[in-house]
Design a protein around this motif. Structure first.
Motif, PDB file in Angstrom:
ATOM      1  N   LEU A 132     -14.136   0.599 -38.995  1.00  0.00           N
ATOM      2  CA  LEU A 132     -14.370   1.246 -37.707  1.00  0.00           C
ATOM      3  C   LEU A 132     -15.273   0.388 -36.819  1.00  0.00           C
ATOM      4  N   LEU A 133     -16.334  -0.152 -37.379  1.00  0.00           N
ATOM      5  CA  LEU A 133     -17.210  -1.023 -36.602  1.00  0.00           C
ATOM      6  C   LEU A 133     -16.469  -2.274 -36.139  1.00  0.00           C
ATOM      7  N   SER A 134     -15.571  -2.784 -36.976  1.00  0.00           N
ATOM      8  CA  SER A 134     -14.751  -3.929 -36.576  1.00  0.00           C
ATOM      9  C   SER A 134     -13.834  -3.558 -35.425  1.00  0.00           C
ATOM     10  N   TYR A 135     -13.222  -2.370 -35.486  1.00  0.00           N
ATOM     11  CA  TYR A 135     -12.347  -1.915 -34.402  1.00  0.00           C
ATOM     12  C   TYR A 135     -13.111  -1.768 -33.100  1.00  0.00           C
ATOM     13  N   LEU A 136     -14.310  -1.215 -33.158  1.00  0.00           N
ATOM     14  CA  LEU A 136     -15.122  -1.093 -31.947  1.00  0.00           C
ATOM     15  C   LEU A 136     -15.422  -2.471 -31.361  1.00  0.00           C
ATOM     16  N   HIS A 137     -15.696  -3.427 -32.229  1.00  0.00           N
ATOM     17  CA  HIS A 137     -15.948  -4.799 -31.773  1.00  0.00           C
ATOM     18  C   HIS A 137     -14.686  -5.414 -31.161  1.00  0.00           C
ATOM     19  N   TYR A 138     -13.539  -5.217 -31.801  1.00  0.00           N
ATOM     20  CA  TYR A 138     -12.279  -5.765 -31.286  1.00  0.00           C
ATOM     21  C   TYR A 138     -11.923  -5.162 -29.942  1.00  0.00           C
ATOM     22  N   LEU A 139     -12.095  -3.848 -29.786  1.00  0.00           N
ATOM     23  CA  LEU A 139     -11.782  -3.207 -28.509  1.00  0.00           C
ATOM     24  C   LEU A 139     -12.677  -3.728 -27.389  1.00  0.00           C
ATOM     25  N   ASP A 140     -13.927  -4.014 -27.712  1.00  0.00           N
ATOM     26  CA  ASP A 140     -14.839  -4.594 -26.738  1.00  0.00           C
ATOM     27  C   ASP A 140     -14.446  -6.036 -26.432  1.00  0.00           C
ATOM     28  N   GLU A 141     -14.060  -6.765 -27.447  1.00  0.00           N
ATOM     29  CA  GLU A 141     -13.730  -8.180 -27.286  1.00  0.00           C
ATOM     30  C   GLU A 141     -12.483  -8.384 -26.421  1.00  0.00           C
ATOM     31  N   ILE A 142     -11.484  -7.498 -26.546  1.00  0.00           N
ATOM     32  CA  ILE A 142     -10.265  -7.667 -25.753  1.00  0.00           C
ATOM     33  C   ILE A 142     -10.352  -6.992 -24.388  1.00  0.00           C
ATOM     34  N   LEU A 158      -0.239  -3.979 -38.674  1.00  0.00           N
ATOM     35  CA  LEU A 158       0.474  -3.052 -37.799  1.00  0.00           C
ATOM     36  C   LEU A 158       0.330  -1.598 -38.238  1.00  0.00           C
ATOM     37  N   ALA A 159       0.061  -1.371 -39.505  1.00  0.00           N
ATOM     38  CA  ALA A 159      -0.118   0.002 -39.985  1.00  0.00           C
ATOM     39  C   ALA A 159      -1.364   0.645 -39.393  1.00  0.00           C
ATOM     40  N   TYR A 160      -2.321  -0.153 -38.946  1.00  0.00           N
ATOM     41  CA  TYR A 160      -3.574   0.384 -38.417  1.00  0.00           C
ATOM     42  C   TYR A 160      -3.599   0.484 -36.894  1.00  0.00           C
ATOM     43  N   VAL A 161      -2.497   0.178 -36.245  1.00  0.00           N
ATOM     44  CA  VAL A 161      -2.440   0.282 -34.786  1.00  0.00           C
ATOM     45  C   VAL A 161      -2.608   1.734 -34.357  1.00  0.00           C
ATOM     46  N   THR A 162      -2.031   2.663 -35.101  1.00  0.00           N
ATOM     47  CA  THR A 162      -2.187   4.081 -34.746  1.00  0.00           C
ATOM     48  C   THR A 162      -3.633   4.533 -34.911  1.00  0.00           C
ATOM     49  N   LYS A 163      -4.343   3.950 -35.867  1.00  0.00           N
ATOM     50  CA  LYS A 163      -5.763   4.271 -36.055  1.00  0.00           C
ATOM     51  C   LYS A 163      -6.568   3.788 -34.856  1.00  0.00           C
ATOM     52  N   ALA A 164      -6.272   2.600 -34.352  1.00  0.00           N
ATOM     53  CA  ALA A 164      -6.957   2.079 -33.176  1.00  0.00           C
ATOM     54  C   ALA A 164      -6.617   2.921 -31.944  1.00  0.00           C
ATOM     55  N   GLU A 165      -5.381   3.384 -31.867  1.00  0.00           N
ATOM     56  CA  GLU A 165      -4.978   4.247 -30.752  1.00  0.00           C
ATOM     57  C   GLU A 165      -5.729   5.579 -30.809  1.00  0.00           C
ATOM     58  N   LYS A 167     -12.774  11.163 -39.782  1.00  0.00           N
ATOM     59  CA  LYS A 167     -11.767  11.822 -38.954  1.00  0.00           C
ATOM     60  C   LYS A 167     -10.520  10.955 -38.783  1.00  0.00           C
ATOM     61  N   ILE A 168     -10.716   9.666 -38.571  1.00  0.00           N
ATOM     62  CA  ILE A 168      -9.593   8.754 -38.356  1.00  0.00           C
ATOM     63  C   ILE A 168      -8.953   8.346 -39.687  1.00  0.00           C
ATOM     64  N   GLY A 169      -9.752   8.283 -40.750  1.00  0.00           N
ATOM     65  CA  GLY A 169      -9.207   7.930 -42.052  1.00  0.00           C
ATOM     66  C   GLY A 169      -9.361   6.463 -42.413  1.00  0.00           C
TER      67      GLY A 169
END
Length: 78
Positions: A40-50, A3-10, A32-34
């Motif tokens: 970051l590559l995992s987040y891009l994959h997750y955003l595409d997957e959902i 949950l701490a990384y939800v703001t990073k995904a946002e 930039k995001i930290g």
């Protein structure tokens, strides 16, 4: 995802939405995001997957398929 990384995904979604078509520079974006590059590559994959984004990749074979997407679009702009 923690949950701490939800703001990073946002933050990542805001950056993608503000620049269309989004051509990711993974190193600068992760700084930039930290978060680190792999996360970051995992987040891009997750955003595409959902279904929030649509990642476009170059035609590649073998290990080069595991790299960053060429462009990232929001899936449904409504």
């Amino acid at each position: 995802m923690d949950l701490a990384y939800v703001t990073k995904a946002e933050q990542l979604l805001v950056i993608i939405a503000e620049s269309v078509p989004f051509v990711p520079n993974v190193s600068k974006l992760s700084d930039k995001i930290g978060i680190n590059r792999t996360t970051l590559l995992s987040y891009l994959h997750y955003l595409d997957e959902i279904g929030l984004t649509q990642n476009l990749f170059k035609n590649a074979h073998g290990i080069s398929k595991l790299q960053k997407p060429s462009k990232v679009y929001l899936d449904n702009t409504n």
